[in-house]
Write an enzyme that holds these catalytic residues in place. Structure first.
Site, mmCIF file in Angstrom:
data_model
loop_
_atom_site.group_PDB
_atom_site.id
_atom_site.type_symbol
_atom_site.label_atom_id
_atom_site.label_comp_id
_atom_site.label_asym_id
_atom_site.label_seq_id
_atom_site.Cartn_x
_atom_site.Cartn_y
_atom_site.Cartn_z
ATOM 1 N N TYR A 113 0.823 -1.219 0.000
ATOM 2 C CA TYR A 113 0.000 0.000 0.000
ATOM 3 C C TYR A 113 0.854 1.266 0.000
ATOM 4 O O TYR A 113 0.500 2.250 0.647
ATOM 5 C CB TYR A 113 -0.918 0.043 1.235
ATOM 6 N N TYR A 140 -14.406 -5.071 3.831
ATOM 7 C CA TYR A 140 -13.046 -5.472 3.449
ATOM 8 C C TYR A 140 -12.882 -6.932 3.860
ATOM 9 O O TYR A 140 -13.068 -7.282 5.026
ATOM 10 C CB TYR A 140 -11.967 -4.618 4.143
ATOM 11 N N ASP A 194 -17.042 -12.949 8.757
ATOM 12 C CA ASP A 194 -15.602 -12.737 8.679
ATOM 13 C C ASP A 194 -15.181 -12.102 9.999
ATOM 14 O O ASP A 194 -15.280 -10.888 10.178
ATOM 15 C CB ASP A 194 -15.295 -11.833 7.483
ATOM 16 N N LYS A 197 -5.878 -13.156 12.007
ATOM 17 C CA LYS A 197 -5.215 -12.105 12.803
ATOM 18 C C LYS A 197 -4.878 -12.501 14.251
ATOM 19 O O LYS A 197 -3.787 -12.965 14.507
ATOM 20 C CB LYS A 197 -6.030 -10.809 12.742
HETATM 21 C C1 LIG Z 1 -7.129 -8.441 7.525
HETATM 22 C C2 LIG Z 1 -8.454 -8.950 7.119
HETATM 23 C C3 LIG Z 1 -8.584 -9.947 6.132
HETATM 24 C C4 LIG Z 1 -7.408 -10.486 5.359
HETATM 25 O O1 LIG Z 1 -6.495 -11.154 6.161
HETATM 26 P P1 LIG Z 1 -4.996 -11.402 5.624
HETATM 27 O O2 LIG Z 1 -4.383 -12.270 6.666
HETATM 28 O O3 LIG Z 1 -4.370 -10.049 5.534
HETATM 29 O O4 LIG Z 1 -5.098 -12.063 4.302
HETATM 30 C C5 LIG Z 1 -9.844 -10.427 5.865
HETATM 31 N N1 LIG Z 1 -10.918 -9.949 6.503
HETATM 32 C C6 LIG Z 1 -10.841 -8.991 7.444
HETATM 33 C C7 LIG Z 1 -12.072 -8.537 8.144
HETATM 34 C C8 LIG Z 1 -9.599 -8.436 7.774
HETATM 35 O O5 LIG Z 1 -9.519 -7.462 8.673
#
Ligand SMILES: *Cc1c(COP(=O)(O)O)cnc(C)c1O
Length: 437
Positions: free
Chosen positions: A22, A154, A257, A286
């Site tokens: 980025y 996202y 997610d 994460k």
């Molecule tokens: C960071 C994130 C992703 C992607 O995860 P990566 O490990 O960076 O591929 C997907 N969904 C959400 C909500 C995120 O915050």
């Protein structure tokens, strides 16, 4: 034509061999060099320390150099660093799958591992599409191959994930013609504490999309309660309840997610607990490993899992990342969970929330459009991105690492951050505005 190559000179090499995410590399200022870290602070090559207000894209929830997580990795490394999951298994993967089934909402009984949040979401979407082809309880779902996502969403940077990120505000509009087309419902607008009535307009927007397109829609996906990278939009638990009801009505798979929201970020272990809603599929990453190694888990309810049963090998789930269930990642994730429970992180998060509210919610400045706090997350949203220029440098001068994006100046601190350290972060955020004319 002979092939010519330009080799980077010693002057450009340290800046340009490593391509940063980025980032306009041409304009990039010399990046800070991090050599270590302890607790909420990163250590620079100069010996200076910086308080990390973002806990490294929200994953280092225990901070840096946590002795228990470091020794869990060391002990596992001495035993077994990696082995595939094709046809064989190992204790760390089995134990982590069982632990995740135990701590997630009842019904999420099956765990598929992968190596990052984006891939975890790809797995979820592929699982949902195949489920719709193979389920036996309805016959109107065979042709469903589209996703319904939300504006401001996202879900990651791989192609499949880009296609379900906000198509306008996101950084992915350049790829519009490259990506499959999906449907988007309006972003929820009613905030976390909104009354049930105040959420009705949002729910009506979601219902309208499902009524119009459900015969094409395999799954509805959302970041429950907190749309993170799309602008830290915080919304109502009633919206999640309605999403569950609508998905059942229209035969749509509900995917949460929880890559960003999972492991305490919104104040509960998982955001969906604020609404007592269980999705059909849930994705974690994460905070899963405490940020110490990349890994992800896609959890599914049993009706999803059993739709893959059958005599035909092609009804199996045909997916398998090389590093899925990596023993180091699983072992450190198990240790992370133990620390989370034994050190009562949910209580720590409630206290951080209190400090964030006290320090931020009464603050105001004409440049500011809104200030929101949820769990251990706080954001100052401005009217115009230009008023955040210099905010990062301003914080850096006060020993704080902030990384604002767009119109959002936010913190998602490590849960071990002390109250004084958290105040140092919030003051670095608010005092930036006093430097504006
Ligand atoms: C960071 C994130 C992703 C992607 O995860 P990566 O490990 O960076 O591929 C997907 N969904 C959400 C909500 C995120 O915050």
């Amino acid at each position: 034509m002979p092939c010519t190559r330009t080799r980077l000179t010693p002057q450009t090499l340290p800046q340009q061999a490593l391509w940063h995410p980025y980032t306009q590399m041409q304009a990039m200022a010399a990046p800070l060099e991090i050599v270590g870290g302890a607790g909420p602070r990163m250590t620079l090559a100069s010996g200076e320390t910086l308080l990390d207000a973002t806990c490294s894209w929200w994953c280092m929830i225990h901070g840096y150099g946590h002795p228990r997580l470091v020794s869990a990795i060391q002990a596992q490394a001495a035993e077994l660093c990696h082995v595939m999951l094709g046809g064989i298994r190992h204790r760390p993967a089995v134990e982590l799958a069982e632990a995740l089934v135990r701590i997630t909402p009842a019904g999420l009984n099956h765990v598929f591992f992968s190596d990052s949040g984006s891939v975890g979401m790809e797995v979820a979407m592929k699982m949902a599409v195949q489920y719709q082809q193979q389920r036996k309880d309805r016959d109107d779902t065979k042709g469903r191959t589209r996703m319904l996502s939300l504006m401001k969403a996202y879900h990651g940077d791989t192609a499949g994930c880009m296609a379900v990120c906000d198509p306008e505000e996101g950084m992915h509009s350049l790829f519009a013609d490259f990506l499959p087309k999906h449907y988007f419902a309006p972003a929820p607008t009613a905030g976390f504490t909104a009354s049930r009535e105040a959420v009705e307009a949002d729910i009506a927007g979601l219902r309208a999309c499902l009524e119009a397109h459900h015969h094409e829609i395999a799954a509805l996906l959302m970041e429950p309660l907190l749309q993170a990278a799309g602008g830290l939009n915080m919304y109502s638990p009633f919206y999640l309840e309605a999403a569950r009801t609508l998905c059942d009505e229209f035969g749509v798979v509900l995917i949460f997610d929880e890559v960003a929201t999972g492991f305490g970020r919104t104040g509960k272990l998982f955001a969906c607990e604020h609404a007592s809603v269980t999705p059909d599929i849930m994705v974690l990453s994460k905070g899963l490993t405490g940020g110490y190694l990349g890994h992800a888990a896609t959890l599914a309810q049993s009706h999803i899992f059993h739709a893959f049963d059958g005599e035909d090998a092609n009804t199996a789930f045909m997916h398998g990342p090389t590093f899925m269930g990596n023993p180091l990642a699983c072992r450190v994730a198990l240790e992370s969970l133990k620390v989370f429970e034994e050190d009562n992180y949910l209580a720590k998060i409630a206290e951080l929330n209190q400090v964030l509210r006290e320090e931020l919610l009464d603050f105001s400045h004409p440049a500011i459009r809104d200030i929101r706090v949820l769990g251990a997350t706080a954001v100052i949203e401005v009217h115009d991105a230009r008023s955040l220029e210099g905010a990062q440098e301003h914080a850096r001068a006060q020993g704080v690492w902030l990384r604002p994006f767009g119109r959002w100046l936010y913190t998602m601190p490590a849960y071990i951050t002390s109250h004084d350290d958290l105040r140092q972060i919030t003051r670095a955020m608010t005092s930036h505005f006093t430097t504006l004319s």
